[in-house]
Design an enzyme around this catalytic site. Structure first.
Site, PDB file in Angstrom:
ATOM      1  N   ARG A 225     -87.225  61.950 -64.894  1.00 31.21           N
ATOM      2  CA  ARG A 225     -86.333  60.949 -64.312  1.00 31.21           C
ATOM      3  C   ARG A 225     -85.683  61.565 -63.067  1.00 31.21           C
ATOM      4  NH1 ARG A 225     -88.784  57.686 -66.619  1.00 31.21           N
ATOM      5  NH2 ARG A 225     -88.125  56.223 -68.233  1.00 31.21           N
ATOM      6  N   HIS A 273     -92.820  55.979 -58.851  1.00 32.26           N
ATOM      7  CA  HIS A 273     -92.603  55.896 -60.308  1.00 32.26           C
ATOM      8  C   HIS A 273     -93.824  55.232 -60.972  1.00 32.26           C
ATOM      9  CE1 HIS A 273     -89.313  55.690 -63.616  1.00 32.26           C
ATOM     10  NE2 HIS A 273     -90.517  55.810 -64.154  1.00 32.26           N
TER      11      HIS A 273
HETATM   12  P1  NDP Z   1     -90.462  62.548 -76.253  1.00 37.95           P
HETATM   13  O1  NDP Z   1     -89.144  62.077 -76.764  1.00 37.95           O
HETATM   14  O2  NDP Z   1     -91.680  62.363 -77.081  1.00 37.95           O
HETATM   15  O3  NDP Z   1     -90.352  64.124 -75.899  1.00 37.95           O
HETATM   16  C1  NDP Z   1     -89.249  64.652 -75.256  1.00 37.95           C
HETATM   17  C2  NDP Z   1     -89.364  66.162 -75.249  1.00 37.95           C
HETATM   18  O4  NDP Z   1     -88.277  66.696 -74.471  1.00 37.95           O
HETATM   19  C3  NDP Z   1     -89.255  66.773 -76.647  1.00 37.95           C
HETATM   20  O5  NDP Z   1     -90.137  67.860 -76.773  1.00 37.95           O
HETATM   21  C4  NDP Z   1     -87.808  67.239 -76.698  1.00 37.95           C
HETATM   22  O6  NDP Z   1     -87.576  68.311 -77.556  1.00 37.95           O
HETATM   23  C5  NDP Z   1     -87.615  67.683 -75.258  1.00 37.95           C
HETATM   24  N1  NDP Z   1     -86.178  67.746 -74.935  1.00 37.95           N
HETATM   25  C6  NDP Z   1     -85.282  66.752 -74.951  1.00 37.95           C
HETATM   26  N2  NDP Z   1     -84.048  67.221 -74.639  1.00 37.95           N
HETATM   27  C7  NDP Z   1     -84.193  68.551 -74.432  1.00 37.95           C
HETATM   28  C8  NDP Z   1     -83.290  69.584 -74.118  1.00 37.95           C
HETATM   29  N3  NDP Z   1     -81.981  69.358 -73.951  1.00 37.95           N
HETATM   30  N4  NDP Z   1     -83.772  70.841 -73.983  1.00 37.95           N
HETATM   31  C9  NDP Z   1     -85.100  71.080 -74.179  1.00 37.95           C
HETATM   32  N5  NDP Z   1     -86.011  70.143 -74.492  1.00 37.95           N
HETATM   33  C10 NDP Z   1     -85.554  68.888 -74.617  1.00 37.95           C
HETATM   34  O7  NDP Z   1     -90.640  61.851 -74.828  1.00 37.95           O
HETATM   35  P2  NDP Z   1     -92.033  61.528 -74.066  1.00 37.95           P
HETATM   36  O8  NDP Z   1     -92.852  62.755 -74.046  1.00 37.95           O
HETATM   37  O9  NDP Z   1     -92.608  60.265 -74.569  1.00 37.95           O
HETATM   38  O10 NDP Z   1     -91.482  61.199 -72.598  1.00 37.95           O
HETATM   39  C11 NDP Z   1     -90.745  62.186 -71.887  1.00 37.95           C
HETATM   40  C12 NDP Z   1     -90.151  61.585 -70.634  1.00 37.95           C
HETATM   41  O11 NDP Z   1     -91.164  61.342 -69.662  1.00 37.95           O
HETATM   42  C13 NDP Z   1     -89.487  60.207 -70.790  1.00 37.95           C
HETATM   43  O12 NDP Z   1     -88.214  60.284 -71.385  1.00 37.95           O
HETATM   44  C14 NDP Z   1     -89.396  59.785 -69.359  1.00 37.95           C
HETATM   45  O13 NDP Z   1     -88.243  60.385 -68.783  1.00 37.95           O
HETATM   46  C15 NDP Z   1     -90.646  60.414 -68.741  1.00 37.95           C
HETATM   47  N6  NDP Z   1     -91.673  59.402 -68.434  1.00 37.95           N
HETATM   48  C16 NDP Z   1     -91.953  59.120 -67.131  1.00 37.95           C
HETATM   49  C17 NDP Z   1     -92.897  58.193 -66.786  1.00 37.95           C
HETATM   50  C18 NDP Z   1     -93.283  57.954 -65.360  1.00 37.95           C
HETATM   51  O14 NDP Z   1     -94.017  57.002 -65.084  1.00 37.95           O
HETATM   52  N7  NDP Z   1     -92.833  58.789 -64.436  1.00 37.95           N
HETATM   53  C19 NDP Z   1     -93.610  57.414 -67.822  1.00 37.95           C
HETATM   54  C20 NDP Z   1     -93.281  57.810 -69.164  1.00 37.95           C
HETATM   55  C21 NDP Z   1     -92.338  58.755 -69.461  1.00 37.95           C
HETATM   56  P3  NDP Z   1     -87.852  68.187 -79.153  1.00 37.95           P
HETATM   57  O15 NDP Z   1     -89.362  68.228 -79.276  1.00 37.95           O
HETATM   58  O16 NDP Z   1     -87.205  69.374 -79.730  1.00 37.95           O
HETATM   59  O17 NDP Z   1     -87.262  66.880 -79.596  1.00 37.95           O
END
Ligand code: NDP
Length: 310
Positions: A225, A273
């Protein structure tokens, strides 16, 4: 079940048009603001209006139309207790991984150099570097990050991943977690991929301190983001050569303002995006699964943890 459509930026009825017939049996879509507000138990939302949720006292769940639900979570009228649901679709993670690898391989193979040579009609080979010599750090090891990590590893890149909690990783992928693991995950990495959700903990995470830990001439692939990136620090790292380039898909202000320096920067590739799309059938499946769970009195699948923020 009555479902209100809430968006300030998208025509959600038009977006869902191809699936409306399939949804019609179970879901009655109503436009906001709607007269039968008391009937509404479900919302489909993307950039909802600030007061959007306040009109629906019986609302039980709000479905995003994407993998992220941050625009719903930050809406001030969202009440505690409303389940916020995101879309999880393996094909979307595959498409995201392709986008990330496209940029990574472009950096590995010197795509900008060939572009420049072609413009000058220059026939000159450039030394090629093996994937094994290019460490990759992936921030976020969830649905998107884990797919990208596996694909990078399959191509021979040394891969490190970073998540919030400890996660088992397949052989060949080094996993780090929590705030303490960030430095180790990115130290000396040449490619850094941001696939984190936006939360108070991750806002501004791509900053000068993180860039300084990377190998000189590193490449940033930013698809999380916009608010993850300190744009001034990114421009400074590009100017100093600490970053050789950046592929930026998300921005603090979208669309990217016309006078933004990223537009003309030779080291930056801007995409609108557009890294990957979720399919409309997958969104429809999510709406149906959410409605079915509400009818059974259960928590819908893919409900985000509102305390964690993702
Ligand atoms: P998930 O919720 O499946 O995965 C998120 C990951 O981030 C997890 O491994 C989580 O850790 C980790 N995480 C969250 N907070 C922290 C933190 N404070 N410190 C370290 N690690 C952290 O999300 P997705 O993989 O489905 O999507 C990720 C992001 O990709 C979305 O939220 C969005 O922002 C972005 N996105 C962008 C798109 C685009 O077109 N540009 C399209 C789709 C998504 P843990 O495994 O421990 O929970």
């Amino acid at each position: 079940m009555h479902c209100v459509l809430l968006s300030e930026t998208l025509d959600l009825r038009g977006y869902l048009a191809s699936e409306i017939d399939r949804l019609r049996d179970r879901i009655t879509f109503v436009d906001h603001p709607c007269a039968d507000a008391d009937e509404v138990r479900l919302a489909v939302a993307w950039d909802p209006p600030a007061d959007g949720f306040s009109r629906y006292p019986k609302l039980a769940a709000a479905c995003s139309i994407g993998a992220g639900a941050d625009s719903i979570l930050r809406c001030p009228s969202l009440r505690a207790g409303v389940d916020v649901v995101r879309v999880v679709e393996p094909a979307q993670a595959q498409m995201m991984s392709g986008f990330v690898l496209w940029h990574a391989i472009g950096h590995q193979r010197g795509l900008p150099i060939y572009r420049d040579q072609q413009r000058r009609q220059l026939w000159r080979r450039i030394p090629q570097r093996a994937a094994r010599d290019i460490p990759v750090a992936i921030l976020g090891f969830g649905a998107m990050g884990s797919r990208a990590a596996q694909d990078f590893a399959a191509l021979g890149f040394p891969v490190r991943v970073w998540s919030r909690s400890a996660r088992p990783a397949p052989q060949g992928i080094a996993a780090f977690h929590d705030v303490g693991g960030l430095a180790a995950a990115v130290e000396g990495a040449e490619i850094v991929v941001n696939l984190l959700p936006l939360t108070p903990e991750t806002r501004g995470i791509l900053d000068a301190r993180l860039f300084a830990r990377l190998r000189r001439g590193a490449f940033l692939i930013h698809v999380g983001r916009g608010e993850h990136l300190n744009e001034a620090d990114c421009l400074a790292a590009l100017a100093s050569g600490q970053l050789a380039g950046a592929a930026l898909d998300v921005f603090a202000a979208e669309p990217l303002p016309a006078d933004h320096p990223f537009w003309d920067h030779p080291g930056v590739m801007v995409t609108p995006h557009d890294a990957c799309d979720v399919s409309v059938p997958a969104v429809a499946d999510t709406i149906l699964a959410t409605a079915a769970a509400l009818e059974r009195g259960e928590t819908p699948p893919h409900t985000v943890d509102r305390v964690r923020g993702y």
